[in-house]
Design a protein around this motif. Structure first.
Motif, PDB file in Angstrom:
ATOM      1  N   LEU A   1     -44.032   2.287  18.134  1.00 24.56           N
ATOM      2  CA  LEU A   1     -43.832   2.423  19.571  1.00 24.56           C
ATOM      3  C   LEU A   1     -42.353   2.468  19.920  1.00 24.56           C
ATOM      4  O   LEU A   1     -41.923   3.260  20.773  1.00 24.56           O
ATOM      5  CB  LEU A   1     -44.522   1.265  20.305  1.00 24.56           C
ATOM      6  N   VAL A   2     -41.568   1.635  19.260  1.00 27.56           N
ATOM      7  CA  VAL A   2     -40.119   1.636  19.496  1.00 27.56           C
ATOM      8  C   VAL A   2     -39.523   2.975  19.072  1.00 27.56           C
ATOM      9  O   VAL A   2     -38.703   3.576  19.787  1.00 27.56           O
ATOM     10  CB  VAL A   2     -39.440   0.478  18.740  1.00 27.56           C
ATOM     11  N   ASN A   3     -39.916   3.452  17.896  1.00 32.15           N
ATOM     12  CA  ASN A   3     -39.407   4.734  17.411  1.00 32.15           C
ATOM     13  C   ASN A   3     -39.682   5.848  18.416  1.00 32.15           C
ATOM     14  O   ASN A   3     -38.784   6.626  18.771  1.00 32.15           O
ATOM     15  CB  ASN A   3     -40.064   5.094  16.071  1.00 32.15           C
ATOM     16  N   ASP A   4     -40.921   5.927  18.877  1.00 34.97           N
ATOM     17  CA  ASP A   4     -41.297   7.012  19.788  1.00 34.97           C
ATOM     18  C   ASP A   4     -40.628   6.858  21.154  1.00 34.97           C
ATOM     19  O   ASP A   4     -40.232   7.854  21.764  1.00 34.97           O
ATOM     20  CB  ASP A   4     -42.816   7.071  19.942  1.00 34.97           C
ATOM     21  N   ALA A   5     -40.493   5.633  21.634  1.00 36.01           N
ATOM     22  CA  ALA A   5     -39.860   5.427  22.939  1.00 36.01           C
ATOM     23  C   ALA A   5     -38.386   5.831  22.909  1.00 36.01           C
ATOM     24  O   ALA A   5     -37.893   6.541  23.798  1.00 36.01           O
ATOM     25  CB  ALA A   5     -40.010   3.969  23.368  1.00 36.01           C
ATOM     26  N   VAL A   6     -37.679   5.402  21.874  1.00 36.73           N
ATOM     27  CA  VAL A   6     -36.249   5.729  21.762  1.00 36.73           C
ATOM     28  C   VAL A   6     -36.066   7.231  21.547  1.00 36.73           C
ATOM     29  O   VAL A   6     -35.248   7.877  22.211  1.00 36.73           O
ATOM     30  CB  VAL A   6     -35.599   4.930  20.618  1.00 36.73           C
TER      31      VAL A   6
ATOM     32  N   HIS B   1     -34.185  12.499  23.108  1.00 33.07           N
ATOM     33  CA  HIS B   1     -34.396  13.937  23.035  1.00 33.07           C
ATOM     34  C   HIS B   1     -34.593  14.545  24.420  1.00 33.07           C
ATOM     35  O   HIS B   1     -34.125  15.667  24.675  1.00 33.07           O
ATOM     36  CB  HIS B   1     -35.584  14.251  22.127  1.00 33.07           C
ATOM     37  N   ALA B   2     -35.262  13.847  25.320  1.00 34.92           N
ATOM     38  CA  ALA B   2     -35.411  14.371  26.682  1.00 34.92           C
ATOM     39  C   ALA B   2     -34.046  14.558  27.339  1.00 34.92           C
ATOM     40  O   ALA B   2     -33.816  15.549  28.050  1.00 34.92           O
ATOM     41  CB  ALA B   2     -36.282  13.431  27.511  1.00 34.92           C
ATOM     42  N   ALA B   3     -33.122  13.622  27.090  1.00 35.82           N
ATOM     43  CA  ALA B   3     -31.780  13.735  27.658  1.00 35.82           C
ATOM     44  C   ALA B   3     -31.033  14.961  27.148  1.00 35.82           C
ATOM     45  O   ALA B   3     -30.111  15.462  27.806  1.00 35.82           O
ATOM     46  CB  ALA B   3     -30.974  12.470  27.347  1.00 35.82           C
ATOM     47  N   LEU B   4     -31.447  15.469  25.979  1.00 35.64           N
ATOM     48  CA  LEU B   4     -30.848  16.678  25.401  1.00 35.64           C
ATOM     49  C   LEU B   4     -31.764  17.888  25.562  1.00 35.64           C
ATOM     50  O   LEU B   4     -31.586  18.908  24.907  1.00 35.64           O
ATOM     51  CB  LEU B   4     -30.534  16.443  23.924  1.00 35.64           C
TER      52      LEU B   4
ATOM     53  N   PRO C   1     -38.180  18.646  23.631  1.00 38.82           N
ATOM     54  CA  PRO C   1     -39.510  18.026  23.737  1.00 38.82           C
ATOM     55  C   PRO C   1     -39.800  17.202  22.488  1.00 38.82           C
ATOM     56  O   PRO C   1     -40.116  17.753  21.425  1.00 38.82           O
ATOM     57  CB  PRO C   1     -40.451  19.226  23.868  1.00 38.82           C
ATOM     58  N   TYR C   2     -39.730  15.897  22.610  1.00 40.45           N
ATOM     59  CA  TYR C   2     -39.725  14.997  21.448  1.00 40.45           C
ATOM     60  C   TYR C   2     -40.946  15.144  20.554  1.00 40.45           C
ATOM     61  O   TYR C   2     -40.823  15.394  19.346  1.00 40.45           O
ATOM     62  CB  TYR C   2     -39.592  13.547  21.914  1.00 40.45           C
ATOM     63  N   PHE C   3     -42.136  14.964  21.106  1.00 41.60           N
ATOM     64  CA  PHE C   3     -43.325  14.986  20.257  1.00 41.60           C
ATOM     65  C   PHE C   3     -43.566  16.377  19.668  1.00 41.60           C
ATOM     66  O   PHE C   3     -44.001  16.504  18.518  1.00 41.60           O
ATOM     67  CB  PHE C   3     -44.549  14.518  21.040  1.00 41.60           C
ATOM     68  N   SER C   4     -43.273  17.407  20.438  1.00 45.16           N
ATOM     69  CA  SER C   4     -43.449  18.776  19.931  1.00 45.16           C
ATOM     70  C   SER C   4     -42.581  19.000  18.695  1.00 45.16           C
ATOM     71  O   SER C   4     -43.045  19.524  17.675  1.00 45.16           O
ATOM     72  CB  SER C   4     -43.089  19.782  21.022  1.00 45.16           C
ATOM     73  N   TRP C   5     -41.332  18.603  18.807  1.00 45.76           N
ATOM     74  CA  TRP C   5     -40.407  18.747  17.682  1.00 45.76           C
ATOM     75  C   TRP C   5     -40.819  17.835  16.529  1.00 45.76           C
ATOM     76  O   TRP C   5     -40.770  18.222  15.354  1.00 45.76           O
ATOM     77  CB  TRP C   5     -38.990  18.433  18.147  1.00 45.76           C
ATOM     78  N   LYS C   6     -41.224  16.622  16.851  1.00 47.53           N
ATOM     79  CA  LYS C   6     -41.649  15.672  15.814  1.00 47.53           C
ATOM     80  C   LYS C   6     -42.752  16.265  14.945  1.00 47.53           C
ATOM     81  O   LYS C   6     -42.688  16.196  13.712  1.00 47.53           O
ATOM     82  CB  LYS C   6     -42.126  14.377  16.480  1.00 47.53           C
ATOM     83  N   TYR C   7     -43.756  16.873  15.580  1.00 47.69           N
ATOM     84  CA  TYR C   7     -44.892  17.377  14.821  1.00 47.69           C
ATOM     85  C   TYR C   7     -44.542  18.640  14.034  1.00 47.69           C
ATOM     86  O   TYR C   7     -44.917  18.778  12.869  1.00 47.69           O
ATOM     87  CB  TYR C   7     -46.072  17.634  15.760  1.00 47.69           C
ATOM     88  N   SER C   8     -43.826  19.565  14.628  1.00 45.42           N
ATOM     89  CA  SER C   8     -43.469  20.780  13.888  1.00 45.42           C
ATOM     90  C   SER C   8     -42.469  20.463  12.781  1.00 45.42           C
ATOM     91  O   SER C   8     -42.520  21.037  11.690  1.00 45.42           O
ATOM     92  CB  SER C   8     -42.909  21.847  14.833  1.00 45.42           C
ATOM     93  N   HIS C   9     -41.570  19.522  13.041  1.00 43.40           N
ATOM     94  CA  HIS C   9     -40.566  19.179  12.034  1.00 43.40           C
ATOM     95  C   HIS C   9     -41.203  18.472  10.840  1.00 43.40           C
ATOM     96  O   HIS C   9     -40.776  18.667   9.696  1.00 43.40           O
ATOM     97  CB  HIS C   9     -39.483  18.301  12.657  1.00 43.40           C
TER      98      HIS C   9
ATOM     99  N   ALA D   1     -41.273  15.255  30.310  1.00 41.29           N
ATOM    100  CA  ALA D   1     -39.980  14.590  30.165  1.00 41.29           C
ATOM    101  C   ALA D   1     -38.829  15.580  30.306  1.00 41.29           C
ATOM    102  O   ALA D   1     -37.808  15.285  30.943  1.00 41.29           O
ATOM    103  CB  ALA D   1     -39.908  13.885  28.815  1.00 41.29           C
ATOM    104  N   VAL D   2     -38.964  16.762  29.707  1.00 42.94           N
ATOM    105  CA  VAL D   2     -37.914  17.779  29.822  1.00 42.94           C
ATOM    106  C   VAL D   2     -37.798  18.271  31.259  1.00 42.94           C
ATOM    107  O   VAL D   2     -36.693  18.488  31.779  1.00 42.94           O
ATOM    108  CB  VAL D   2     -38.194  18.948  28.856  1.00 42.94           C
ATOM    109  N   ILE D   3     -38.935  18.419  31.944  1.00 39.29           N
ATOM    110  CA  ILE D   3     -38.917  18.828  33.357  1.00 39.29           C
ATOM    111  C   ILE D   3     -38.205  17.775  34.199  1.00 39.29           C
ATOM    112  O   ILE D   3     -37.358  18.108  35.055  1.00 39.29           O
ATOM    113  CB  ILE D   3     -40.359  19.061  33.865  1.00 39.29           C
ATOM    114  N   LEU D   4     -38.508  16.504  33.983  1.00 40.27           N
ATOM    115  CA  LEU D   4     -37.863  15.440  34.743  1.00 40.27           C
ATOM    116  C   LEU D   4     -36.371  15.370  34.434  1.00 40.27           C
ATOM    117  O   LEU D   4     -35.553  15.139  35.338  1.00 40.27           O
ATOM    118  CB  LEU D   4     -38.533  14.103  34.423  1.00 40.27           C
TER     119      LEU D   4
END
Length: 393
Positions: free
Chosen positions: A123-128, A133-136, A139-147, A237-240
């Protein structure tokens, strides 16, 4: 025939967090199954290198964030006081580069969160990772899964997720048009400016799918059914984050936002493309089709590169990329030590190149146009299912 240019060997010395005595890239990498296993490599690494410390990871991240904040405040306060020529030609470009390099380090930490390397707590890993990644605008989870699929299929000609090399017969006509010095300059500039956003948004240079694929499309073939909700959350997150940037532009001005944030972000995107390319493309490393590929050999197609002091700034994703592919959940602050530990076992299977980055990029763009099965090579003969980069179109 391949071009005759050969990369120079490099060593990294303990003081520079580099490793001396590594096998030179004086010939092709071995393509035979290695005489060691991943278990052999793991046993050679000190056990503490696999411990993910939330405190230590947070300290490294906090240092990066403090430096980024201080640099942004200094630039915003001091650069406008300089003469216009100095601002435009020296101060702002220098700030873009320095801030962009620091942000690459944060990008790498977010990427490590996707591998579970930041802490022992998912949970900590995903939250951080999600916030960073949203600040940059990633899309965190999208990149996580494809990577992760990239890590699972590195070196495979059929299943590699990104930067998949083509066989000669699939090389597009325009490669011939750009296979000259002006064309290569254009290719490099375009890739550094647009490569990362085009990959994330349109899967350009990614693995071919049956229909249009995008990291922002939760229903595309990149993702499984159980991943789609998290992909939607990443999109939100990216939209926000984009809306937050809009509010900043309204309050501080578009020019201020572009200088403080936009310029460094372009540098980040360029480095992500550059690092991804150079850590996986080299004329002396092979690719494998389904008849020869296995995970260990595929992971050993990674190449460590020397970016000088930027190795530290980039949290060692550049000069310890081989060990990262072998043990992706290892924290970056132990990667140099782990690389030293396994290099005697890896022997000639460990590939490191100290060629200056600009020169290496030019060479790889010139030589690594497609892959082809070929007789000869560092493993002493031809082998069906093993492919090498070529450059003659």
């Amino acid at each position: 025939m391949r071009a005759s240019v050969k990369p120079k060997p490099v060593g990294v010395d303990a003081a520079d967090t580099n490793v001396k005595g590594m096998s030179p890239l004086c010939d092709r990498a071995p393509s035979e199954k290695p005489p060691f296993t991943i278990a052999d490599l793991k046993r050679a690494i000190p056990p503490h290198c696999f411990r993910r410390s939330l405190l230590l990871s947070s300290a490294y991240l906090l240092l990066d964030l403090v430096l980024i904040l201080l640099l942004a405040v200094a630039a915003s306060s001091l650069i406008p006081l300089l003469p216009q020529v100095a601002r435009r030609l020296v101060a702002w470009p220098s700030y873009f580069f320095l801030q962009g390099c620091l942000l690459v380090g944060v990008w790498v930490v977010a990427h490590e969160c996707g591998h579970g390397a930041f802490s022992e707590h998912r949970l900590v890993n995903d939250a951080v990772g999600f916030l960073l990644h949203a600040a940059l605008l990633v899309p965190y989870f999208s990149w996580k899964y494809s990577h992760r699929r990239h890590h699972a299929n590195t070196g495979s000609l059929e299943r590699e997720e990104v930067l998949l090399p083509w066989p000669k017969e699939k090389v597009e006509w325009y490669y011939k048009r750009f296979n000259n010095p002006p064309g290569r300059v254009f290719t490099i500039v375009a890739a550094l400016l647009f490569g990362w956003p085009l990959y994330v948004s349109m899967n350009v240079s990614g693995r071919p799918y049956h229909r249009f694929a995008s990291h922002f499309d939760p229903f595309c073939e990149i993702f499984s059914d159980r991943e789609r909700v998290q992909v939607m959350a990443s999109d939100l997150a990216v939209i926000l984050a984009t809306y937050a940037l809009y509010e900043v532009a309204v309050a501080k001005g578009v020019l201020w936002l572009m200088c403080i944030y936009g310029g460094p972000l372009l540098v980040v995107n360029g480095f992500i493309t550059l690092i991804s390319y150079l850590n996986h493309f080299h004329p002396d490393i092979p690719r494998y089709d389904a008849s020869e590929w296995d995970w260990l050999r595929g992971s050993l197609t990674a190449v460590d590169r020397d970016y000088g002091i930027l190795n530290k700034v980039f949290n060692h994703i550049t000069d310890t990329h081989v060990v990262h592919h072998l043990f992706p959940a290892m924290p970056h602050y132990y990667a140099v030590e782990a690389t030293r530990a396994i290099k005697p076992i890896l022997g000639s299977y460990y590939r490191v190149d100290s060629t200056p980055i600009v020169k290496a990029l030019w060479r790889e763009v010139r030589e690594c146009l497609y892959v082809e099965q070929e007789d000869g090579g560092g493993d002493g003969g031809s082998k069906k299912g093993v492919f090498w980069f070529k450059n003659k179109i």
